[in-house]
Design an enzyme around this catalytic site. Structure first.
Site, PDB file in Angstrom:
ATOM      1  N   ARG A  14       0.799  -1.231   0.000  1.00 55.54           N
ATOM      2  CA  ARG A  14       0.000   0.000   0.000  1.00 55.54           C
ATOM      3  C   ARG A  14       0.831   1.281   0.000  1.00 55.54           C
ATOM      4  O   ARG A  14       0.299   2.393  -0.006  1.00 55.54           O
ATOM      5  CB  ARG A  14      -0.963  -0.013   1.203  1.00 55.54           C
ATOM      6  CG  ARG A  14      -2.137  -0.936   0.988  1.00 55.54           C
ATOM      7  CD  ARG A  14      -2.856  -1.239   2.293  1.00 55.54           C
ATOM      8  NE  ARG A  14      -2.063  -2.105   3.165  1.00 55.54           N
ATOM      9  CZ  ARG A  14      -2.383  -2.390   4.430  1.00 55.54           C
ATOM     10  NH1 ARG A  14      -3.457  -1.863   4.970  1.00 55.54           N
ATOM     11  NH2 ARG A  14      -1.626  -3.201   5.140  1.00 55.54           N
ATOM     12  N   GLY A  76       4.003 -15.019   6.689  1.00 53.98           N
ATOM     13  CA  GLY A  76       3.362 -14.528   7.907  1.00 53.98           C
ATOM     14  C   GLY A  76       4.370 -14.170   8.981  1.00 53.98           C
ATOM     15  O   GLY A  76       5.551 -14.516   8.899  1.00 53.98           O
ATOM     16  N   THR A  77       3.864 -13.459   9.994  1.00 55.55           N
ATOM     17  CA  THR A  77       4.766 -12.904  11.006  1.00 55.55           C
ATOM     18  C   THR A  77       5.406 -13.988  11.887  1.00 55.55           C
ATOM     19  O   THR A  77       6.550 -13.823  12.322  1.00 55.55           O
ATOM     20  CB  THR A  77       4.028 -11.864  11.873  1.00 55.55           C
ATOM     21  OG1 THR A  77       2.703 -12.339  12.165  1.00 55.55           O
ATOM     22  CG2 THR A  77       3.898 -10.535  11.154  1.00 55.55           C
ATOM     23  N   GLU A 150      -7.159 -11.545  14.233  1.00 56.38           N
ATOM     24  CA  GLU A 150      -6.850 -10.677  13.103  1.00 56.38           C
ATOM     25  C   GLU A 150      -8.150 -10.136  12.511  1.00 56.38           C
ATOM     26  O   GLU A 150      -9.167 -10.840  12.485  1.00 56.38           O
ATOM     27  CB  GLU A 150      -6.045 -11.443  12.049  1.00 56.38           C
ATOM     28  CG  GLU A 150      -4.612 -11.706  12.461  1.00 56.38           C
ATOM     29  CD  GLU A 150      -3.896 -10.440  12.895  1.00 56.38           C
ATOM     30  OE1 GLU A 150      -3.806  -9.486  12.098  1.00 56.38           O
ATOM     31  OE2 GLU A 150      -3.429 -10.389  14.046  1.00 56.38           O
ATOM     32  N   ARG A 328      29.552  24.403  -0.985  1.00 56.67           N
ATOM     33  CA  ARG A 328      29.523  22.939  -1.118  1.00 56.67           C
ATOM     34  C   ARG A 328      30.924  22.360  -1.226  1.00 56.67           C
ATOM     35  O   ARG A 328      31.893  23.100  -1.402  1.00 56.67           O
ATOM     36  CB  ARG A 328      28.686  22.543  -2.344  1.00 56.67           C
ATOM     37  CG  ARG A 328      29.255  23.075  -3.639  1.00 56.67           C
ATOM     38  CD  ARG A 328      28.254  22.962  -4.782  1.00 56.67           C
ATOM     39  NE  ARG A 328      28.750  23.656  -5.946  1.00 56.67           N
ATOM     40  CZ  ARG A 328      29.432  23.068  -6.947  1.00 56.67           C
ATOM     41  NH1 ARG A 328      29.677  21.788  -6.911  1.00 56.67           N
ATOM     42  NH2 ARG A 328      29.852  23.785  -7.965  1.00 56.67           N
ATOM     43  N   TYR A 361      31.382  33.543  -8.107  1.00 50.68           N
ATOM     44  CA  TYR A 361      31.674  32.121  -8.023  1.00 50.68           C
ATOM     45  C   TYR A 361      33.151  31.919  -7.690  1.00 50.68           C
ATOM     46  O   TYR A 361      34.031  32.386  -8.416  1.00 50.68           O
ATOM     47  CB  TYR A 361      31.359  31.393  -9.341  1.00 50.68           C
ATOM     48  CG  TYR A 361      31.869  29.966  -9.317  1.00 50.68           C
ATOM     49  CD1 TYR A 361      31.343  29.050  -8.416  1.00 50.68           C
ATOM     50  CD2 TYR A 361      32.909  29.543 -10.149  1.00 50.68           C
ATOM     51  CE1 TYR A 361      31.828  27.750  -8.345  1.00 50.68           C
ATOM     52  CE2 TYR A 361      33.401  28.243 -10.087  1.00 50.68           C
ATOM     53  CZ  TYR A 361      32.854  27.355  -9.176  1.00 50.68           C
ATOM     54  OH  TYR A 361      33.332  26.080  -9.093  1.00 50.68           O
ATOM     55  N   ASN A 381      37.684  27.899 -13.208  1.00 55.27           N
ATOM     56  CA  ASN A 381      38.475  26.778 -12.675  1.00 55.27           C
ATOM     57  C   ASN A 381      38.453  25.545 -13.560  1.00 55.27           C
ATOM     58  O   ASN A 381      39.147  24.587 -13.301  1.00 55.27           O
ATOM     59  CB  ASN A 381      37.988  26.410 -11.261  1.00 55.27           C
ATOM     60  CG  ASN A 381      36.528  25.987 -11.239  1.00 55.27           C
ATOM     61  OD1 ASN A 381      35.732  26.461 -12.044  1.00 55.27           O
ATOM     62  ND2 ASN A 381      36.184  25.101 -10.338  1.00 55.27           N
ATOM     63  N   ARG A 435      42.398  44.915 -19.911  1.00 56.14           N
ATOM     64  CA  ARG A 435      41.131  45.166 -20.600  1.00 56.14           C
ATOM     65  C   ARG A 435      41.426  46.180 -21.695  1.00 56.14           C
ATOM     66  O   ARG A 435      42.433  46.900 -21.628  1.00 56.14           O
ATOM     67  CB  ARG A 435      40.070  45.672 -19.623  1.00 56.14           C
ATOM     68  CG  ARG A 435      40.440  46.944 -18.929  1.00 56.14           C
ATOM     69  CD  ARG A 435      39.491  47.279 -17.775  1.00 56.14           C
ATOM     70  NE  ARG A 435      39.807  48.593 -17.265  1.00 56.14           N
ATOM     71  CZ  ARG A 435      39.598  48.980 -16.027  1.00 56.14           C
ATOM     72  NH1 ARG A 435      39.064  48.151 -15.142  1.00 56.14           N
ATOM     73  NH2 ARG A 435      39.910  50.202 -15.650  1.00 56.14           N
TER      74      ARG A 435
HETATM   75  C1  UD1 Z   1       0.165  -7.103  12.172  1.00 57.12           C
HETATM   76  C2  UD1 Z   1      -0.502  -7.985  13.231  1.00 57.12           C
HETATM   77  C3  UD1 Z   1      -1.733  -7.273  13.757  1.00 57.12           C
HETATM   78  C4  UD1 Z   1      -1.345  -5.919  14.308  1.00 57.12           C
HETATM   79  C5  UD1 Z   1      -0.577  -5.109  13.271  1.00 57.12           C
HETATM   80  C6  UD1 Z   1       0.008  -3.870  13.916  1.00 57.12           C
HETATM   81  C7  UD1 Z   1      -0.024 -10.284  12.575  1.00 57.12           C
HETATM   82  C8  UD1 Z   1      -0.586 -11.520  12.008  1.00 57.12           C
HETATM   83  N1  UD1 Z   1      -0.866  -9.250  12.660  1.00 57.12           N
HETATM   84  O1  UD1 Z   1      -0.765  -6.962  11.126  1.00 57.12           O
HETATM   85  O2  UD1 Z   1      -2.352  -8.037  14.768  1.00 57.12           O
HETATM   86  O3  UD1 Z   1      -2.508  -5.220  14.720  1.00 57.12           O
HETATM   87  O4  UD1 Z   1       0.513  -5.859  12.753  1.00 57.12           O
HETATM   88  O5  UD1 Z   1       0.573  -3.021  12.946  1.00 57.12           O
HETATM   89  O6  UD1 Z   1       1.112 -10.270  12.983  1.00 57.12           O
HETATM   90  N2  UD1 Z   1       6.342  -9.280   7.907  1.00 57.12           N
HETATM   91  C9  UD1 Z   1       7.395 -10.113   7.606  1.00 57.12           C
HETATM   92  N3  UD1 Z   1       7.156 -11.322   7.038  1.00 57.12           N
HETATM   93  C10 UD1 Z   1       5.901 -11.759   6.782  1.00 57.12           C
HETATM   94  C11 UD1 Z   1       4.815 -10.911   7.098  1.00 57.12           C
HETATM   95  C12 UD1 Z   1       5.069  -9.674   7.667  1.00 57.12           C
HETATM   96  O7  UD1 Z   1       8.557  -9.771   7.844  1.00 57.12           O
HETATM   97  O8  UD1 Z   1       5.773 -12.881   6.280  1.00 57.12           O
HETATM   98  C13 UD1 Z   1       6.621  -7.970   8.517  1.00 57.12           C
HETATM   99  C14 UD1 Z   1       6.196  -6.809   7.635  1.00 57.12           C
HETATM  100  O9  UD1 Z   1       7.268  -6.406   6.805  1.00 57.12           O
HETATM  101  C15 UD1 Z   1       5.806  -5.743   8.648  1.00 57.12           C
HETATM  102  C16 UD1 Z   1       5.388  -6.534   9.871  1.00 57.12           C
HETATM  103  O10 UD1 Z   1       5.894  -7.848   9.703  1.00 57.12           O
HETATM  104  O11 UD1 Z   1       6.881  -4.908   8.990  1.00 57.12           O
HETATM  105  C17 UD1 Z   1       3.878  -6.591  10.036  1.00 57.12           C
HETATM  106  O12 UD1 Z   1       3.324  -7.142   8.872  1.00 57.12           O
HETATM  107  P1  UD1 Z   1       2.008  -6.563   8.227  1.00 57.12           P
HETATM  108  O13 UD1 Z   1       1.695  -7.355   7.028  1.00 57.12           O
HETATM  109  O14 UD1 Z   1       2.094  -5.096   8.082  1.00 57.12           O
HETATM  110  O15 UD1 Z   1       0.966  -6.963   9.388  1.00 57.12           O
HETATM  111  P2  UD1 Z   1      -0.396  -6.310   9.680  1.00 57.12           P
HETATM  112  O16 UD1 Z   1      -1.408  -6.837   8.724  1.00 57.12           O
HETATM  113  O17 UD1 Z   1      -0.266  -4.863   9.802  1.00 57.12           O
END
Ligand code: UD1
Ligand code: CA
Length: 451
Positions: A14, A76-77, A150, A328, A361, A381, A435
């Site tokens: 986004r 996922g996280t 979530e 600079r 300059y 220069n 001159r």
């Molecule tokens: C996440 C939380 C949500 C919380 C929100 C807060 C989870 C499942 N959800 O959602 O509960 O309210 O943050 O901002 O954790 N990332 C990785 N690898 C991945 C997925 C994500 O490194 O596979 C990183 C992203 O780069 C980011 C962070 O984890 O910096 C959070 O990921 P994002 O997708 O923004 O999670 P949200 O949907 O915001």
């Protein structure tokens, strides 16, 4: 042992940008650098940043400020945290931080580390009037956290909950790595959610605590450019407040953009639309009038800079620069110098009390003290291939509209007559004039007019 994991593998769809999300800047520092700054303040022993999308770009930018783990697929996280295998067998507490949460302070992180001494997992929460798409904190009737749901998995009742997960946690390290294996991806997004650990740990009789903060700005996650601008405004406000509390006068802190690492002496005054970046010091009593851009430069005491741009340079005390001048590439300006309107200086040294007040300059030059430049002097220069040096000794007087064809030198107290093009060195005390002689033709003017 205190460790931290920054989750920074996501793309940030986004943001509509080619830059990985965590490389967008807040207060002129990448999001991930902001988090690293807070972690360094509280002496965390090991920090692992999990990188994935644009991993090379992230590592090249952040360099050796932390260790890295690669998450090649963003599943996922919880899956992100699993990649930080360097930390797997450690004792102690481990912070887990969303990489898109750049405003988190060291004191809040420290509080979470302390809480984790008494708990297996601590999650930082806040309450929002509009809880958007954040994960919802579900508490049981006694008020203890039960689980995080979530947004995409919420039923209607859960969606109405205003307490949300900030994405900042602290765990007992062994607990974290043991129970990550229990996380499944049977949810709306088919991702491994770190948030599932709340429910999983509770099912295993472990202690989970949700700590509520009322500082929503500090914990806001950045998902788009609107939130990025809000984070910038918050961070700028904090930085400017700190400078003002230390004695800097700001006429309009809402329109003043100063990096946190800049230092000021006493009694400095900063007018609106001043930008100061990188490693800079502004000396006692100096005044920055509107519209200055100063980067990686040192300004002495009681100097006045007016609507000018100064980069990679050193400016002495009681110097006046501008309006609309540009210094600079390593300029060194001694005390009591006056650099006036529309003057450009590059890779040049100006000695004590030298004056170049107008439209000039000077490049690749070494200029002594008490030299006076008239209006419109140019050091020539560059011959199209190479740059050459101009040397001007103490007390020389360079008349208006003089061109100094480098390499060339002008001796002590020498004079270059206005309008001259100087191609030969001028010895000490001499006057150079080069001159064409003037011829006046009587009546030519009248004849021309009456034609
Ligand atoms: C996440 C939380 C949500 C919380 C929100 C807060 C989870 C499942 N959800 O959602 O509960 O309210 O943050 O901002 O954790 N990332 C990785 N690898 C991945 C997925 C994500 O490194 O596979 C990183 C992203 O780069 C980011 C962070 O984890 O910096 C959070 O990921 P994002 O997708 O923004 O999670 P949200 O949907 O915001
Ligand atoms: Ca997010």
């Amino acid at each position: 042992m205190r460790s931290a994991i920054i989750m920074a593998a996501g793309k940030g769809t986004r943001m509509y940008s080619d830059l990985p999300k965590v490389l967008h800047k807040v207060a002129n520092k990448t999001m991930v650098d902001n988090i690293l700054d807070s972690l360094h303040e509280i002496h965390v022993d090991q920090v692992v940043t999990v990188v994935g999308y644009g991993s090379q770009m992230v590592m090249d930018t952040v360099k050796d400020r932390c260790q890295y783990a690669i998450q090649s697929e963003q599943l996922g996280t919880a899956h992100a945290v699993m990649q930080a295998s360097q930390l797997k067998h450690l004792q102690g507490e481990t912070l887990v931080i969303n990489g898109d949460c750049p405003c988190i302070s060291s004191s809040t992180l420290n509080m979470l580390l302390e809480e984790a001494l008494e708990n297996d997992m601590v999650v930082l929460t806040t309450k929002l009037d509009d809880p958007k798409a954040y994960g919802r904190i579900v508490r049981n009737p006694e008020g203890y956290v039960d689980r995080i749901v979530e947004f995409k998995d919420c039923n209607e009742e859960e969606a109405r909950i205003q307490e949300i997960n900030t994405g900042i946690y602290c765990f007992k390290n062994e607990v974290l790595f043991k129970y990550l294996d229990y996380v499944k991806n049977d949810n709306a997004q088919q991702e491994y959610y770190i948030t599932d650990l709340v429910r999983i740990l509770k099912e295993h009789g472990l202690k989970v605590k949700a700590v509520l903060t009322d500082n929503q700005e500090e914990v806001q996650g950045i998902n788009n450019k609107v939130e990025l601008a809000m984070a910038n405004a918050y961070k700028r406000r904090l930085i400017n407040e700190q400078f003002m509390l230390e004695g800097v006068t700001m006429l309009d802190p809402m329109h003043t953009y100063i990096d946190a690492d800049v230092t000021f002496g006493k009694d400095c005054i900063v007018y609106p639309n001043v930008v100061i970046e990188g490693k800079c010091h502004i000396g006692d009593g100096s005044v920055l009038l509107p519209n200055c851009f100063i980067k990686d430069s040192h300004i002495g005491a009681n100097s006045v800079i007016d609507s000018s741009r100064i980069t990679d340079s050193e400016v002495g005390s009681n110097v006046h620069i501008g309006p609309n001048s540009h210094l600079r590439n390593g300029c060194k300006i001694a005390d009591e110098v006056r650099i006036g309107n529309y003057v450009e200086l590059k890779n040049t040294t100006l000695g004590y009390n030298t004056k170049c007040a107008h439209l000039t300059y000077i490049g690749d030059s070494v200029v002594g003290s008490k030299v006076n430049f008239g209006c419109g002097v140019v050091t020539v220069n560059y011959d199209g291939k190479h740059k050459h040096q101009t040397i001007i000794k103490d007390g020389a007087f360079i008349g208006s509209n003089v061109n100094l064809i480098a390499p060339v030198s002008v001796g002590e107290n020498a004079v270059c007559a206005a309008g001259s093009t100087i191609t030969e060195n001028v010895e000490d005390g001499a006057m150079a004039i080069s001159r064409a002689y003037q011829i006046n033709k009587p009546e030519y003017g009248n004849r021309y007019k009456n034609k």
